[in-house]
Design a protein around this motif. Structure first.
Motif, short mmCIF file in Angstrom:
data_model
loop_
_atom_site.label_atom_id
_atom_site.label_comp_id
_atom_site.label_asym_id
_atom_site.label_seq_id
_atom_site.Cartn_x
_atom_site.Cartn_y
_atom_site.Cartn_z
N TYR A 289 37.83 33.38 33.14
CA TYR A 289 37.44 34.82 33.74
C TYR A 289 37.80 35.91 32.65
O TYR A 289 38.48 35.52 31.66
CB TYR A 289 38.06 35.12 34.96
N GLU B 41 39.20 39.99 32.23
CA GLU B 41 39.89 40.86 33.07
C GLU B 41 39.83 42.38 32.38
O GLU B 41 39.94 42.44 31.08
CB GLU B 41 41.24 40.39 33.25
N ARG C 226 42.81 46.04 38.03
CA ARG C 226 42.40 45.13 36.93
C ARG C 226 41.23 44.50 37.53
O ARG C 226 41.55 43.73 38.52
CB ARG C 226 43.50 44.32 36.82
N ARG D 192 38.85 41.44 37.73
CA ARG D 192 38.57 40.02 36.89
C ARG D 192 37.01 39.76 37.18
O ARG D 192 36.66 39.72 38.52
CB ARG D 192 39.57 39.06 37.80
#
Length: 236
Positions: free
Chosen positions: A31, A33, A49, A51
């Motif tokens: 992923y 972020e 944050r 993702r």
């Protein structure tokens, strides 16, 4: 990696060029972020944050205050948590910082995989038989601790799996279409790797078989957070 985040399959998640002006970029495993946020006229900016996973899943860890414990929120839940007055429009209300400016998610490349998988609801994410494709999933029995396979080919099968996941006391005998008892053997590990992906028989999860949510596997009469978020997002 010089040309972007890559998985073992060689699939590039986002190129360096696509994320060049986005603030707070971190590339971790499968992923990406980035820094995100949502603005309330009353409470100001709630920062978090975001993702972005290749299977279309979006997950936000809230950092609105140092002691905030809200983790793994959907964008819709983060929007609600932020106190945003005009909720249910998370694609417009949740923003990231691009070149120093707050830009709605819907105007960035970050929704690329979410949009690809979401097309399942409109018939664009289909298997060869014309239906949205969902791989087989497993649920563990609370009595014998064995994992049992659930096939998700129809809306009825998806509902059975959905309800089994929500049942904290699910057991083998609750499976309606296969007469399985706790005494029956569990599938061999070598067999469990075959999950029904139309792209690769032993796929561990890709955009062809992992559904982020569609009309087949989400239910308007269900009050769980997952179904509620899908219903709200579909209206956004």
């Amino acid at each position: 990696m010089a040309n972007g985040l890559e998985r073992e399959s060689g699939l590039t998640l986002f190129s360096e060029e696509e994320l060049r002006e986005v603030s707070g970029v971190k590339r971790v495993g499968d992923y990406v972020e980035v820094t995100c946020g949502c603005t309330s006229h009353r409470y100001g900016d709630a920062v978090g944050r975001l993702r972005v996973f290749v299977n279309g899943y979006l997950e936000i860890t809230c950092e609105c205050t140092p002691g905030c414990q809200e983790d793994k929120l959907t964008p819709s839940a983060f929007e609600k948590h932020s106190g945003r007055e005009t909720a249910r429009k998370w694609k417009n209300n949740v923003w990231v910082i691009v070149n120093g400016e707050k830009v709605p998610l819907c105007k960035t490349v970050l929704l690329k995989y979410y949009n690809q998988v979401s097309k399942a609801a409109n018939g664009s994410h289909r298997s060869q038989n014309g239906r949205a494709c969902h791989r087989d999933e497993f649920v563990r029995c609370t009595r014998c601790n064995k994992e049992r396979r659930f096939r998700l080919r129809t809306k009825e099968e998806c509902r059975i799996h959905h309800d089994a996941l929500a049942d904290a006391n699910w057991k083998c005998s609750d499976l309606p279409y296969d007469k399985i008892a706790c005494d029956d053997e569990e599938e061999r590990a070598s067999r469990r790797v075959y999950r029904g992906c139309t792209r690769s028989p032993t796929c561990k999860g890709c955009t062809s078989c992992v559904c982020f949510g569609c009309d087949i596997c989400r239910f308007s009469d269900c009050s769980c957070q997952t179904c509620a978020d899908f219903t709200n997002n579909a209206k956004a």
